[in-house]
Design a protein around this motif. Structure first.
Motif, PDB file in Angstrom:
ATOM      1  N   UNK A 217      14.327  66.168   9.059  1.00  0.00           N
ATOM      2  CA  UNK A 217      12.932  66.462   8.712  1.00  0.00           C
ATOM      3  C   UNK A 217      12.811  67.910   8.248  1.00  0.00           C
ATOM      4  N   UNK A 218      12.350  68.098   7.006  1.00  0.00           N
ATOM      5  CA  UNK A 218      12.171  69.449   6.463  1.00  0.00           C
ATOM      6  C   UNK A 218      10.907  70.061   7.060  1.00  0.00           C
TER       7      UNK A 218
ATOM      8  N   UNK B 271       8.289  67.074   5.663  1.00  0.00           N
ATOM      9  CA  UNK B 271       8.372  65.630   5.895  1.00  0.00           C
ATOM     10  C   UNK B 271       9.822  65.194   6.000  1.00  0.00           C
ATOM     11  N   UNK B 272      10.028  63.874   5.984  1.00  0.00           N
ATOM     12  CA  UNK B 272      11.395  63.356   6.122  1.00  0.00           C
ATOM     13  C   UNK B 272      12.210  63.719   4.887  1.00  0.00           C
TER      14      UNK B 272
ATOM     15  N   UNK C 273       3.818  58.740  -4.138  1.00  0.00           N
ATOM     16  CA  UNK C 273       5.113  59.378  -3.899  1.00  0.00           C
ATOM     17  C   UNK C 273       6.311  58.600  -4.389  1.00  0.00           C
TER      18      UNK C 273
ATOM     19  N   UNK D  69      11.189  57.109   2.295  1.00  0.00           N
ATOM     20  CA  UNK D  69      10.854  56.949   3.710  1.00  0.00           C
ATOM     21  C   UNK D  69       9.340  57.054   3.881  1.00  0.00           C
TER      22      UNK D  69
ATOM     23  N   UNK E 129       8.556  57.018  10.457  1.00  0.00           N
ATOM     24  CA  UNK E 129       9.617  56.798  11.434  1.00  0.00           C
ATOM     25  C   UNK E 129       8.954  56.284  12.709  1.00  0.00           C
TER      26      UNK E 129
ATOM     27  N   UNK F 246       3.699  67.747  11.503  1.00  0.00           N
ATOM     28  CA  UNK F 246       4.498  68.473  10.515  1.00  0.00           C
ATOM     29  C   UNK F 246       4.861  67.595   9.330  1.00  0.00           C
ATOM     30  N   UNK F 247       3.904  66.768   8.879  1.00  0.00           N
ATOM     31  CA  UNK F 247       4.099  66.037   7.618  1.00  0.00           C
ATOM     32  C   UNK F 247       4.776  64.688   7.725  1.00  0.00           C
ATOM     33  N   UNK F 248       5.064  64.234   8.959  1.00  0.00           N
ATOM     34  CA  UNK F 248       5.780  62.966   9.113  1.00  0.00           C
ATOM     35  C   UNK F 248       4.820  61.922   9.693  1.00  0.00           C
TER      36      UNK F 248
END
Lengths: 135, 135
Positions: free
Chosen positions: A11-12, A76-77, B73, B77, B80, B124-126
């Motif tokens: 995950x960035x 994100x991932x 996008x 992915x 998760x 965090x964006x996930x």
């Protein structure tokens, strides 16, 4: 090839300082280690989920792969990693199937794993890493 | 909350017909099942990796969450999923920590799991899903 399971999800994050607390303190995942992988231009901060790891990735510079990813897509991932029994066999088999690899030979990734990345255009848009545990 | 591990990685695909073969035939993952989850507007096509699953997601219509994700996008992915021991306890604990949930109560996801999604802006964006195995 023999796949042993999901090794980790990469995950960035913009900053380990501000983004790691969700994984560490809110979810309460065990911290496994923090390590700079200079070859890949990242600092990895790794958490065990009990079945597979969460690997937070902070860019070492904006021109690194993770830096460019963050600029284009935001946090994100970034990739998913599958553990294989034998990475050299896996590479041979993938090439025979016409899968485009980002490198032809494995390199040393976080925690000493041998790793290689498959190009997202060969996988349906997912950056897939294969890894083999160090002996 | 007690997290038991990575349950699956959800991957948005344009078409199961064209994208599933990489996971099924090239990687040789075991196919576990295909199921429409109408509540979530997806067809899920699930593969066991040995440690965690790969869940391919084909949109049921362009206005479904996965349809909108694909438009914005492209394939890749989507979320998760972490398995928890008790999803109700997890939701309570996450709310106490100020984490924004997409729903307040769990719903029934693929394979009969109780599931809930956390908003990416809290993680965090996930897009993170929590799931509890059916008894």
């Amino acid at each position: 090839m023999k796949i042993l399971g999901i090794e980790h999800i990469g995950i960035a994050v913009e900053s380990l300082e501000t983004d790691a607390p969700f994984w560490k303190h809110v979810l309460g995942l065990d911290h496994s280690g923090t390590e700079a992988v200079k070859d890949q231009g990242v600092i990895t901060d790794i958490y065990n989920s009990g079945r597979g790891k969460i690997e937070l990735l902070e860019a070492l510079g904006e021109h690194s792969p993770v830096g460019k990813f963050l600029e284009k897509r935001g946090p994100g991932v970034h990739h998913i990693c599958l553990e294989v029994e034998n990475i050299h066999e896996a590479i041979t088999e993938l090439k025979e199937n016409g899968i485009e690899m980002i490198a032809d030979e494995p390199s040393i990734g976080a925690e000493g794993f041998l790793v290689v990345f498959l190009h997202p255009k060969s996988t349906g848009g997912v950056l897939v890493e294969l890894s083999q545990k160090p002996k």
